[in-house]
Design a protein around this motif. Structure first.
Motif, PDB file in Angstrom:
ATOM      1  N   THR A 111       2.189  -1.986 -28.889  1.00 34.71           N
ATOM      2  CA  THR A 111       2.721  -2.689 -27.935  1.00 34.71           C
ATOM      3  C   THR A 111       4.396  -1.871 -28.160  1.00 34.71           C
ATOM      4  OG1 THR A 111       1.678  -4.678 -27.996  1.00 34.71           O
ATOM      5  CG2 THR A 111       4.057  -4.676 -27.179  1.00 34.71           C
ATOM      6  N   CYS A 112       5.007  -1.399 -27.015  1.00 33.91           N
ATOM      7  CA  CYS A 112       6.299  -0.849 -27.234  1.00 33.91           C
ATOM      8  C   CYS A 112       7.376  -1.403 -26.141  1.00 33.91           C
ATOM      9  CB  CYS A 112       5.886   0.682 -26.712  1.00 33.91           C
ATOM     10  SG  CYS A 112       4.464   1.593 -27.637  1.00 33.91           S
ATOM     11  N   TYR A 119      11.671   4.378 -26.796  1.00 30.45           N
ATOM     12  CA  TYR A 119      10.976   3.439 -27.194  1.00 30.45           C
ATOM     13  C   TYR A 119      10.718   3.133 -28.700  1.00 30.45           C
ATOM     14  CZ  TYR A 119       6.841   6.314 -28.275  1.00 30.45           C
ATOM     15  OH  TYR A 119       5.909   7.095 -28.775  1.00 30.45           O
ATOM     16  N   ASP A 120      10.282   1.770 -29.075  1.00 31.61           N
ATOM     17  CA  ASP A 120      10.290   1.455 -30.373  1.00 31.61           C
ATOM     18  C   ASP A 120       8.787   0.723 -30.033  1.00 31.61           C
ATOM     19  OD1 ASP A 120      12.669   1.969 -31.497  1.00 31.61           O
ATOM     20  OD2 ASP A 120      13.646   0.421 -30.491  1.00 31.61           O
ATOM     21  N   ILE A 121       7.928   0.984 -31.367  1.00 32.49           N
ATOM     22  CA  ILE A 121       6.715   0.356 -31.449  1.00 32.49           C
ATOM     23  C   ILE A 121       6.937  -0.956 -31.998  1.00 32.49           C
ATOM     24  CG2 ILE A 121       4.522   0.553 -32.322  1.00 32.49           C
ATOM     25  CD1 ILE A 121       4.578   3.428 -32.350  1.00 32.49           C
ATOM     26  N   ILE A 122       6.591  -2.102 -31.289  1.00 29.79           N
ATOM     27  CA  ILE A 122       7.175  -3.433 -32.012  1.00 29.79           C
ATOM     28  C   ILE A 122       5.898  -4.146 -32.373  1.00 29.79           C
ATOM     29  CG2 ILE A 122       9.144  -3.696 -30.288  1.00 29.79           C
ATOM     30  CD1 ILE A 122       7.397  -5.336 -28.456  1.00 29.79           C
ATOM     31  N   ALA A 123       4.771  -3.632 -31.977  1.00 28.13           N
ATOM     32  CA  ALA A 123       3.519  -4.371 -32.756  1.00 28.13           C
ATOM     33  C   ALA A 123       2.326  -3.327 -32.597  1.00 28.13           C
ATOM     34  CB  ALA A 123       3.159  -5.599 -31.700  1.00 28.13           C
ATOM     35  N   GLU A 124       1.365  -3.505 -33.554  1.00 30.00           N
ATOM     36  CA  GLU A 124       0.336  -2.730 -33.682  1.00 30.00           C
ATOM     37  C   GLU A 124      -1.129  -3.532 -34.200  1.00 30.00           C
ATOM     38  OE1 GLU A 124      -0.921   0.788 -36.454  1.00 30.00           O
ATOM     39  OE2 GLU A 124       1.234   0.895 -35.741  1.00 30.00           O
ATOM     40  N   ALA A 125      -2.133  -3.199 -33.281  1.00 32.96           N
ATOM     41  CA  ALA A 125      -3.287  -4.074 -33.729  1.00 32.96           C
ATOM     42  C   ALA A 125      -4.614  -3.011 -33.646  1.00 32.96           C
ATOM     43  CB  ALA A 125      -3.426  -5.199 -32.622  1.00 32.96           C
ATOM     44  N   SER A 126      -5.467  -3.105 -34.458  1.00 35.21           N
ATOM     45  CA  SER A 126      -6.726  -2.383 -34.390  1.00 35.21           C
ATOM     46  C   SER A 126      -7.527  -3.184 -33.280  1.00 35.21           C
ATOM     47  CB  SER A 126      -7.304  -2.521 -35.723  1.00 35.21           C
ATOM     48  OG  SER A 126      -6.640  -1.869 -36.635  1.00 35.21           O
ATOM     49  N   ASP A 132       3.285   7.666 -18.865  1.00 36.79           N
ATOM     50  CA  ASP A 132       2.272   7.271 -17.813  1.00 36.79           C
ATOM     51  C   ASP A 132       2.111   5.831 -17.503  1.00 36.79           C
ATOM     52  OD1 ASP A 132       1.743  10.178 -17.981  1.00 36.79           O
ATOM     53  OD2 ASP A 132      -0.316   9.766 -19.033  1.00 36.79           O
ATOM     54  N   GLU A 133       2.194   5.017 -18.391  1.00 40.78           N
ATOM     55  CA  GLU A 133       2.194   3.631 -18.091  1.00 40.78           C
ATOM     56  C   GLU A 133       3.576   3.080 -17.336  1.00 40.78           C
ATOM     57  OE1 GLU A 133       0.432  -0.041 -17.599  1.00 40.78           O
ATOM     58  OE2 GLU A 133      -0.356   1.709 -18.464  1.00 40.78           O
ATOM     59  N   ILE A 134       4.711   3.804 -17.810  1.00 40.40           N
ATOM     60  CA  ILE A 134       5.954   3.376 -16.908  1.00 40.40           C
ATOM     61  C   ILE A 134       5.715   3.866 -15.549  1.00 40.40           C
ATOM     62  CG2 ILE A 134       8.181   3.850 -16.708  1.00 40.40           C
ATOM     63  CD1 ILE A 134       8.561   4.270 -19.986  1.00 40.40           C
ATOM     64  N   GLU A 143      14.181  -1.502 -19.132  1.00 42.94           N
ATOM     65  CA  GLU A 143      13.331  -1.727 -20.332  1.00 42.94           C
ATOM     66  C   GLU A 143      12.156  -2.404 -19.783  1.00 42.94           C
ATOM     67  OE1 GLU A 143      15.842  -4.514 -22.697  1.00 42.94           O
ATOM     68  OE2 GLU A 143      17.289  -2.995 -23.308  1.00 42.94           O
ATOM     69  N   MET A 144      11.200  -2.047 -20.497  1.00 43.75           N
ATOM     70  CA  MET A 144       9.980  -2.746 -20.352  1.00 43.75           C
ATOM     71  C   MET A 144       9.293  -2.800 -21.642  1.00 43.75           C
ATOM     72  SD  MET A 144       8.801  -0.354 -17.086  1.00 43.75           S
ATOM     73  CE  MET A 144       7.282  -1.086 -16.558  1.00 43.75           C
ATOM     74  N   ILE A 145       8.141  -3.872 -21.609  1.00 40.44           N
ATOM     75  CA  ILE A 145       7.148  -3.994 -22.693  1.00 40.44           C
ATOM     76  C   ILE A 145       5.940  -3.292 -22.095  1.00 40.44           C
ATOM     77  CG2 ILE A 145       5.747  -5.432 -24.188  1.00 40.44           C
ATOM     78  CD1 ILE A 145       8.676  -5.528 -24.713  1.00 40.44           C
ATOM     79  N   ILE A 146       5.390  -2.053 -22.758  1.00 34.14           N
ATOM     80  CA  ILE A 146       4.372  -1.541 -22.629  1.00 34.14           C
ATOM     81  C   ILE A 146       3.143  -1.664 -23.578  1.00 34.14           C
ATOM     82  CG2 ILE A 146       3.560   0.807 -22.004  1.00 34.14           C
ATOM     83  CD1 ILE A 146       5.310  -0.125 -19.865  1.00 34.14           C
ATOM     84  N   THR A 147       2.102  -1.611 -23.136  1.00 34.06           N
ATOM     85  CA  THR A 147       0.917  -1.794 -24.363  1.00 34.06           C
ATOM     86  C   THR A 147       0.078  -0.602 -24.049  1.00 34.06           C
ATOM     87  OG1 THR A 147       0.893  -4.146 -24.274  1.00 34.06           O
ATOM     88  CG2 THR A 147      -0.975  -2.939 -25.182  1.00 34.06           C
ATOM     89  N   VAL A 148      -0.424   0.128 -24.765  1.00 38.13           N
ATOM     90  CA  VAL A 148      -1.346   1.377 -24.850  1.00 38.13           C
ATOM     91  C   VAL A 148      -2.391   1.552 -25.908  1.00 38.13           C
ATOM     92  CG1 VAL A 148       0.444   2.675 -23.631  1.00 38.13           C
ATOM     93  CG2 VAL A 148       0.282   2.807 -26.086  1.00 38.13           C
ATOM     94  N   GLU A 149      -3.456   1.881 -25.646  1.00 44.49           N
ATOM     95  CA  GLU A 149      -4.438   2.352 -26.689  1.00 44.49           C
ATOM     96  C   GLU A 149      -4.478   3.693 -27.012  1.00 44.49           C
ATOM     97  OE1 GLU A 149      -8.253   0.650 -25.078  1.00 44.49           O
ATOM     98  OE2 GLU A 149      -6.954  -1.585 -24.709  1.00 44.49           O
ATOM     99  N   VAL A 150      -4.227   3.817 -28.275  1.00 43.83           N
ATOM    100  CA  VAL A 150      -4.476   5.225 -28.816  1.00 43.83           C
ATOM    101  C   VAL A 150      -5.526   5.301 -29.906  1.00 43.83           C
ATOM    102  CG1 VAL A 150      -1.918   5.760 -28.316  1.00 43.83           C
ATOM    103  CG2 VAL A 150      -2.753   4.800 -30.435  1.00 43.83           C
TER     104      VAL A 150
END
Length: 92
Positions: free
Chosen positions: A5-6, A84-91, A69-71, A47-54
């Motif tokens: 989550t960025c 951007y800053d990564i504000i959360a990370e989850a497996s 691409d998500e923006i 400003e936006m909150i973006i979630t990407v899978e990597v």
């Protein structure tokens, strides 16, 4: 795989004259185009909150591209630059 989550900020949109030709009057001046481009850019999210899978071993360049691409997908506009800053990370 992981989900990031960025929080994006400082988004600069790529809005060109040809992007807005269809909404401008025939007699529009360059100043009219500049004002319309400014107005469109001002009304787009900065400003936006973006979630990407990597992949777990994703490089920063790959994450940058996915966030960009998500923006674009969300706003419908190409991007010149953003931070951007990564504000959360989850497996996942």
């Amino acid at each position: 795989m992981k989900k990031l989550t960025c929080k994006t900020k400082g988004i600069s949109y790529c809005i060109e004259d040809e992007d807005i030709d269809s909404i401008m009057p025939e007699n529009a001046t360059e100043k009219d185009y500049e004002e319309k481009i400014f107005e469109i850019g001002r009304n787009l999210p900065q400003e936006m909150i973006i979630t990407v899978e990597v992949e777990d071993d994703a490089e920063r360049d790959e994450i940058d591209e996915l966030v960009c691409d998500e923006i674009t997908e969300t706003t419908g506009w190409l991007i010149n630059s953003f931070d951007y800053d990564i504000i959360a990370e989850a497996s996942i």
